[in-house]
Design a protein around this motif. Structure first.
Motif, PDB file in Angstrom:
ATOM      1  N   LEU A 154      53.712  37.179  49.259  1.00  0.00           N
ATOM      2  CA  LEU A 154      52.436  36.874  48.612  1.00  0.00           C
ATOM      3  C   LEU A 154      51.998  38.050  47.742  1.00  0.00           C
ATOM      4  O   LEU A 154      52.205  39.214  48.104  1.00  0.00           O
ATOM      5  CB  LEU A 154      51.355  36.583  49.658  1.00  0.00           C
ATOM      6  CG  LEU A 154      51.589  35.378  50.566  1.00  0.00           C
ATOM      7  CD1 LEU A 154      50.379  35.161  51.481  1.00  0.00           C
ATOM      8  CD2 LEU A 154      51.867  34.118  49.757  1.00  0.00           C
ATOM      9  N   THR A 155      51.396  37.743  46.609  1.00  0.00           N
ATOM     10  CA  THR A 155      50.947  38.779  45.681  1.00  0.00           C
ATOM     11  C   THR A 155      49.431  38.934  45.725  1.00  0.00           C
ATOM     12  O   THR A 155      48.693  37.948  45.778  1.00  0.00           O
ATOM     13  CB  THR A 155      51.369  38.449  44.240  1.00  0.00           C
ATOM     14  OG1 THR A 155      50.941  37.114  43.911  1.00  0.00           O
ATOM     15  CG2 THR A 155      52.877  38.543  44.088  1.00  0.00           C
ATOM     16  N   VAL A 156      48.991  40.192  45.698  1.00  0.00           N
ATOM     17  CA  VAL A 156      47.566  40.506  45.675  1.00  0.00           C
ATOM     18  C   VAL A 156      47.311  41.415  44.485  1.00  0.00           C
ATOM     19  O   VAL A 156      47.911  42.492  44.376  1.00  0.00           O
ATOM     20  CB  VAL A 156      47.120  41.202  46.973  1.00  0.00           C
ATOM     21  CG1 VAL A 156      45.659  41.643  46.864  1.00  0.00           C
ATOM     22  CG2 VAL A 156      47.299  40.272  48.164  1.00  0.00           C
ATOM     23  N   GLY A 157      46.429  41.012  43.594  1.00  0.00           N
ATOM     24  CA  GLY A 157      46.120  41.807  42.410  1.00  0.00           C
ATOM     25  C   GLY A 157      44.925  42.708  42.622  1.00  0.00           C
ATOM     26  O   GLY A 157      44.007  42.385  43.382  1.00  0.00           O
ATOM     27  N   THR A 193      41.373  37.249  35.584  1.00  0.00           N
ATOM     28  CA  THR A 193      42.098  36.367  34.663  1.00  0.00           C
ATOM     29  C   THR A 193      43.449  35.970  35.245  1.00  0.00           C
ATOM     30  O   THR A 193      43.856  34.801  35.181  1.00  0.00           O
ATOM     31  CB  THR A 193      42.298  37.062  33.304  1.00  0.00           C
ATOM     32  OG1 THR A 193      41.023  37.332  32.718  1.00  0.00           O
ATOM     33  CG2 THR A 193      43.100  36.184  32.351  1.00  0.00           C
ATOM     34  N   ALA A 194      44.131  36.944  35.834  1.00  0.00           N
ATOM     35  CA  ALA A 194      45.437  36.663  36.449  1.00  0.00           C
ATOM     36  C   ALA A 194      45.287  35.716  37.634  1.00  0.00           C
ATOM     37  O   ALA A 194      46.105  34.809  37.836  1.00  0.00           O
ATOM     38  CB  ALA A 194      46.099  37.960  36.883  1.00  0.00           C
ATOM     39  N   LEU A 195      44.250  35.924  38.418  1.00  0.00           N
ATOM     40  CA  LEU A 195      44.011  35.048  39.573  1.00  0.00           C
ATOM     41  C   LEU A 195      43.747  33.624  39.128  1.00  0.00           C
ATOM     42  O   LEU A 195      44.363  32.674  39.632  1.00  0.00           O
ATOM     43  CB  LEU A 195      42.818  35.567  40.378  1.00  0.00           C
ATOM     44  CG  LEU A 195      42.408  34.697  41.582  1.00  0.00           C
ATOM     45  CD1 LEU A 195      43.487  34.725  42.649  1.00  0.00           C
ATOM     46  CD2 LEU A 195      41.060  35.154  42.147  1.00  0.00           C
ATOM     47  N   MET A 196      42.838  33.472  38.181  1.00  0.00           N
ATOM     48  CA  MET A 196      42.463  32.124  37.743  1.00  0.00           C
ATOM     49  C   MET A 196      43.588  31.440  36.985  1.00  0.00           C
ATOM     50  O   MET A 196      43.637  30.218  36.899  1.00  0.00           O
ATOM     51  CB  MET A 196      41.196  32.195  36.885  1.00  0.00           C
ATOM     52  CG  MET A 196      39.986  32.808  37.600  1.00  0.00           C
ATOM     53  SD  MET A 196      39.712  32.156  39.265  1.00  0.00           S
ATOM     54  CE  MET A 196      39.415  30.430  38.910  1.00  0.00           C
ATOM     55  N   GLY A 197      44.512  32.227  36.445  1.00  0.00           N
ATOM     56  CA  GLY A 197      45.665  31.655  35.751  1.00  0.00           C
ATOM     57  C   GLY A 197      46.807  31.317  36.694  1.00  0.00           C
ATOM     58  O   GLY A 197      47.846  30.812  36.261  1.00  0.00           O
ATOM     59  N   GLY A 198      46.628  31.618  37.970  1.00  0.00           N
ATOM     60  CA  GLY A 198      47.653  31.303  38.950  1.00  0.00           C
ATOM     61  C   GLY A 198      48.823  32.273  38.965  1.00  0.00           C
ATOM     62  O   GLY A 198      49.876  31.965  39.507  1.00  0.00           O
ATOM     63  N   HIS A 199      48.633  33.462  38.398  1.00  0.00           N
ATOM     64  CA  HIS A 199      49.720  34.435  38.317  1.00  0.00           C
ATOM     65  C   HIS A 199      49.836  35.297  39.576  1.00  0.00           C
ATOM     66  O   HIS A 199      50.850  35.971  39.780  1.00  0.00           O
ATOM     67  CB  HIS A 199      49.522  35.325  37.094  1.00  0.00           C
ATOM     68  CG  HIS A 199      49.409  34.546  35.808  1.00  0.00           C
ATOM     69  ND1 HIS A 199      50.437  33.761  35.331  1.00  0.00           N
ATOM     70  CD2 HIS A 199      48.377  34.419  34.928  1.00  0.00           C
ATOM     71  CE1 HIS A 199      50.046  33.188  34.196  1.00  0.00           C
ATOM     72  NE2 HIS A 199      48.807  33.570  33.932  1.00  0.00           N
ATOM     73  N   ILE A 200      48.791  35.311  40.386  1.00  0.00           N
ATOM     74  CA  ILE A 200      48.815  36.028  41.657  1.00  0.00           C
ATOM     75  C   ILE A 200      48.201  35.119  42.717  1.00  0.00           C
ATOM     76  O   ILE A 200      47.435  34.187  42.402  1.00  0.00           O
ATOM     77  CB  ILE A 200      48.029  37.363  41.594  1.00  0.00           C
ATOM     78  CG1 ILE A 200      46.624  37.142  41.014  1.00  0.00           C
ATOM     79  CG2 ILE A 200      48.793  38.401  40.794  1.00  0.00           C
ATOM     80  CD1 ILE A 200      45.770  38.393  40.963  1.00  0.00           C
ATOM     81  N   ASP A 201      48.539  35.375  43.979  1.00  0.00           N
ATOM     82  CA  ASP A 201      48.050  34.513  45.059  1.00  0.00           C
ATOM     83  C   ASP A 201      46.617  34.830  45.459  1.00  0.00           C
ATOM     84  O   ASP A 201      45.868  33.931  45.873  1.00  0.00           O
ATOM     85  CB  ASP A 201      48.960  34.651  46.281  1.00  0.00           C
ATOM     86  CG  ASP A 201      50.373  34.158  46.015  1.00  0.00           C
ATOM     87  OD1 ASP A 201      50.522  32.992  45.612  1.00  0.00           O
ATOM     88  OD2 ASP A 201      51.332  34.946  46.195  1.00  0.00           O
TER      89      ASP A 201
END
Length: 324
Positions: A154-157, A193-201
């Motif tokens: 899992l990725t966390v930004g 932005t990355a979260l809402m774009g589905g690029h990170i979990d």
């Protein structure tokens, strides 16, 4: 006769210099550069634009306050720029714990004691773990269960490396006995932005960075790293109450370079006191963003920051050791 002429000339020179001296002491005398050491859209950017906006609306500054994003190096570029402006009262910056941790990490040549002037600590920001509304993780326990089933999967930004978001993630891993992949970005705005774009979990978020998405029901907060639930977000559990005991907060404030003129320090402290007393600050910044308000200056502010030194030294040492 000669003595009289000398005295007369000296008096005339004094009269001519007096207005110039008075003018030199007036602050602010020219536009002030307001440095944000991170990219637009993040917590520090939101903070400084709120502060300058309130000052502008009330016409409290006789000169323009120009916000300038100097992002890069996890805040190091912007803060080094400020530090190199030693003695210049017309450059200030938004403050994060980087003003303490930067020296510990070797990214800054000094800290709040020797390289900067603390103007005011204006708020304490609680850190959360957030996900998109479409996420399969409805609770923090769902996230932990999935992370344990797939270590490192899992990725966390978060904003930058070896900073509060990175430390938050590390402490969460230790408390929950999980392993995730931390993904650094240049600002909280980029993280969202990355979260809402589905690029990170998931994302480490300050409330002010995710509040618009929460209000639009496009995201949700799974847990907060506070000692008790937030008054204005009573439905968000703390990590500790779910069995993952760790706490981490982030201060927010305003700093100037070292050797800042006392008149400039007083002007900023007086002005910031007016800012934090406004209904707009209290409602649109503090309450909306789930912050704890403060107005710490001088010794009170420095004492708080001194206390962060040992916390960051221990956390960064642990984080670096785990990365080996």
């Amino acid at each position: 006769m000669q003595v009289s002429r000398i005295l007369a000339a000296s008096a005339a020179a004094f009269v001519m210099l007096a207005p110039a001296a008075a003018q030199a002491q007036k602050y602010p005398a020219r536009p002030v550069e307001v440095v944000v050491p991170y990219a637009p859209g993040g917590g520090t950017d939101n903070l400084m634009r709120m502060i300058t906006g309130i000052i502008d609306e009330n016409k409290w500054s006789p000169v323009p306050l120009n916000v300038n994003n100097r992002a890069g190096g996890s805040g190091a570029i912007g803060y080094n720029y400020l530090i190199n402006k030693k003695g210049d009262p017309h450059v200030i910056a938004g403050a994060t714990p980087m003003i303490v941790s930067g020296k510990i990490e070797g990214r800054l040549p000094g800290n709040h004691r020797d390289a900067m002037t603390i103007l005011m600590i204006v708020a304490i920001d609680e850190l959360m773990l957030s996900v998109r509304d479409e996420s399969p993780f409805k609770t923090i326990d769902d996230f932990v269960k999935a992370a344990r089933a797939k270590p490192g999967g899992l990725t966390v930004g978060g904003t930058a490396t070896l900073t509060e978001d990175h430390i938050f993630t590390h402490l969460f891993e230790k408390a929950a006995n999980i392993q995730v992949k931390y993904v650094p970005f240049n600002s909280g705005g980029e993280v969202t932005t990355a979260l809402m774009g589905g690029h990170i979990d998931a994302a480490v978020e300050n409330p002010n960075e995710i509040v618009s998405q929460i209000e639009a029901k496009k995201a949700r907060n799974l847990a907060v790293a506070a000692r008790k639930r937030l008054t204005d977000a009573p439905d968000v559990p703390t990590f500790a109450e779910r069995g993952y005991e760790f706490y981490w907060e982030q201060m927010r404030g305003v700093v100037g370079p070292a050797n800042m003129d006392p008149a400039a320090v007083k002007w900023w402290q007086d002005t910031l006191k007016k800012v934090v007393a406004t209904p707009k600050w209290q409602k649109d910044y503090i309450k909306r963003n789930l912050l704890t308000p403060t107005d710490w200056t001088g010794n009170e502010a420095n004492k708080y920051l001194d206390g962060l030194n040992s916390k960051y030294e221990q956390a960064i040492k642990s984080l670096k050791a785990s990365a080996k």
